[in-house]
Design a protein around this motif. Structure first.
Motif, short mmCIF file in Angstrom:
data_model
loop_
_atom_site.label_atom_id
_atom_site.label_comp_id
_atom_site.label_asym_id
_atom_site.label_seq_id
_atom_site.Cartn_x
_atom_site.Cartn_y
_atom_site.Cartn_z
N VAL A 261 69.56 20.68 -33.20
CA VAL A 261 68.24 20.09 -32.95
C VAL A 261 67.41 20.94 -31.99
O VAL A 261 66.27 21.31 -32.32
CB VAL A 261 68.36 18.63 -32.48
CG1 VAL A 261 67.00 18.06 -32.12
CG2 VAL A 261 69.04 17.78 -33.55
N LEU B 102 63.84 22.77 -32.84
CA LEU B 102 62.65 22.42 -32.05
C LEU B 102 62.06 23.64 -31.35
O LEU B 102 60.84 23.75 -31.21
CB LEU B 102 62.99 21.34 -31.02
CG LEU B 102 63.35 19.96 -31.59
CD1 LEU B 102 63.84 19.04 -30.48
CD2 LEU B 102 62.18 19.36 -32.33
N GLU C 230 62.30 15.34 -32.79
CA GLU C 230 63.61 14.74 -32.95
C GLU C 230 63.44 13.26 -33.27
O GLU C 230 62.55 12.59 -32.74
CB GLU C 230 64.43 14.90 -31.67
CG GLU C 230 65.86 14.41 -31.81
CD GLU C 230 66.73 14.76 -30.61
OE1 GLU C 230 67.93 14.44 -30.67
OE2 GLU C 230 66.22 15.33 -29.63
#
Length: 141
Positions: free
Chosen positions: A24, A28, A36
């Motif tokens: 994640v 990002l 998220e």
């Protein structure tokens, strides 16, 4: 990957499945418009305010209603669970969806991800055979 124009941000909504928490922050850091998954933001997602939503499949596998905003799913990394795979995809490919749903998996041949995708495919086949045989059994009674 290029994401086609669809909403006010200039990007078509994309639901991204990840199997590992460390993925994640990597995503990002490279894609500034990605967010998220946060269940409290479902209304923003449904309104088209979140162009890319990243989630572990178990975070949204059952009971979450994401009607019609998105019709694209990307698996950054596959789940070993056919149920997780199927349910995550069904957040987008569901009753009321007015456009064809596209499910994309990032896979490279001869990798563990490719092997996992094969395992999930075999689980799907086994489940379909079981359901078919149960239906035949019920018809014979």
């Amino acid at each position: 990957a290029r994401i086609a124009h669809h909403n006010s941000s200039g990007r078509r909504p994309l639901l991204v499945g990840t199997n590992f928490p460390h993925e994640v922050p990597r995503i990002l850091s490279q894609i500034p418009w990605a967010r998220e998954f946060d269940e409290s933001k479902v209304d923003d997602w449904n309104a088209g305010k979140i162009p890319m939503w990243i989630a572990h499949p178990k975070a949204m596998a059952h009971g979450l209603n994401l009607p019609g905003t998105c019709h694209d799913v990307l698996w950054f990394s596959m789940s070993h669970s056919f149920d997780d795979y199927q349910q995550f995809n069904c957040r987008v490919a569901r009753t009321g969806q007015t456009r064809p749903t596209t499910i994309t998996r990032l896979l490279m041949k001869d990798t563990i991800d490719y092997a996992i995708a094969e395992v999930v495919r075999n689980k799907e086949r086994s489940q379909n055979i079981l359901l078919h045989n149960l239906k035949l059994l019920a018809q014979t009674r």
